[in-house]
Design a protein around this motif. Structure first.
Motif, PDB file in Angstrom:
ATOM      1  N   VAL A  78       0.939  -0.870  -0.107  1.00  0.00           N
ATOM      2  CA  VAL A  78      -0.374   0.378  -0.351  1.00  0.00           C
ATOM      3  C   VAL A  78       0.945   1.239  -0.341  1.00  0.00           C
ATOM      4  CG1 VAL A  78      -2.351  -0.930   1.304  1.00  0.00           C
ATOM      5  CG2 VAL A  78      -0.925   0.373   2.445  1.00  0.00           C
ATOM      6  N   PHE A  79       1.980   1.133   0.140  1.00  0.00           N
ATOM      7  CA  PHE A  79       3.055   2.655   0.354  1.00  0.00           C
ATOM      8  C   PHE A  79       3.564   2.708  -1.482  1.00  0.00           C
ATOM      9  CE2 PHE A  79       3.914   2.235   4.960  1.00  0.00           C
ATOM     10  CZ  PHE A  79       2.598   3.275   5.001  1.00  0.00           C
ATOM     11  N   ALA A  80       3.265   3.253  -2.308  1.00  0.00           N
ATOM     12  CA  ALA A  80       4.136   3.244  -3.311  1.00  0.00           C
ATOM     13  C   ALA A  80       5.901   4.073  -2.580  1.00  0.00           C
ATOM     14  CB  ALA A  80       3.862   4.728  -4.251  1.00  0.00           C
ATOM     15  N   ASP A  81       5.961   3.295  -4.352  1.00  0.00           N
ATOM     16  CA  ASP A  81       8.119   3.297  -4.199  1.00  0.00           C
ATOM     17  C   ASP A  81       8.114   4.682  -3.520  1.00  0.00           C
ATOM     18  OD1 ASP A  81       7.994   0.205  -4.513  1.00  0.00           O
ATOM     19  OD2 ASP A  81       8.220   0.582  -6.442  1.00  0.00           O
ATOM     20  N   ASP A  82       7.420   5.651  -4.329  1.00  0.00           N
ATOM     21  CA  ASP A  82       8.094   7.296  -4.177  1.00  0.00           C
ATOM     22  C   ASP A  82       7.300   7.900  -3.239  1.00  0.00           C
ATOM     23  OD1 ASP A  82       5.907   7.238  -5.691  1.00  0.00           O
ATOM     24  OD2 ASP A  82       5.806   8.462  -7.203  1.00  0.00           O
TER      25      ASP A  82
END
Length: 179
Positions: A78-82
């Motif tokens: 759920v956390f984007a790479d950026d």
């Protein structure tokens, strides 16, 4: 394009956060209220935006549970790479650093209670802006007193076609202790 919209949204977050800083509405059931804004034209919310509001509200609660239980697989998804994760003390982390801070015990959550949650969806259900209030319970301070933080936060989520909803921004502000 979707990330560009999210970045544009980030530029307006300080104004958005102050404009949306409202007190939670009383709820006789003792549960946090969820509010949604109408469509930008003032008319009814589109079906895609309405569905996005429900999905993101559920994911917000699941994410807080995952932070407490240290469900790294869920958090990785759920956390984007950026991701840009700004803590209430002003410290910023990217995804890798933030998840490592949980693994290392630098970010410890015994319990997170949602007091208020407001989800607004845009772009045909592809982008969501969330603001809310939470109470974070952490291990007691060295002198044995409770370590409780009352937090107002804003987060931006973008729906990736392959990965689903992902948090691209988290920004929080510690509130004065309720006495």
């Amino acid at each position: 394009m979707k990330r560009s919209f999210a970045l544009l949204a980030l530029l307006g977050l300080p104004l958005l956060a102050s404009a949306q800083a409202t007190q939670p509405k009383p709820n006789p059931m003792g549960r946090a209220l969820i509010t949604t804004a109408p469509a930008p034209t003032g008319g009814p919310m589109s079906k895609k935006n309405a569905a996005a509001v429900q999905e993101v509200e559920k994911l917000e609660r699941q994410r807080f549970e995952a932070q407490v239980s240290k469900d790294y697989a869920f958090l990785e998804r759920v956390f984007a790479d950026d991701l840009v994760y700004t803590h209430a003390n002003g410290k910023q982390n990217g995804k890798t650093d933030y998840l490592q801070s949980i693994r290392d015990g630098k970010s410890v959550y015994d319990k997170i209670d949602v007091e208020n949650l407001n989800v607004r969806a845009y772009n045909d259900g592809q982008t969501a802006v969330v603001n809310g209030q939470i109470v974070i319970y952490q291990p007691n301070k060295p002198d044995g007193t409770p370590n409780v933080a009352h937090i107002k936060y804003v987060t931006v989520q973008v729906k990736d076609p392959k990965k689903g909803w992902q948090v691209v921004l988290w920004q929080s502000q510690k509130q004065a202790e309720v006495k």
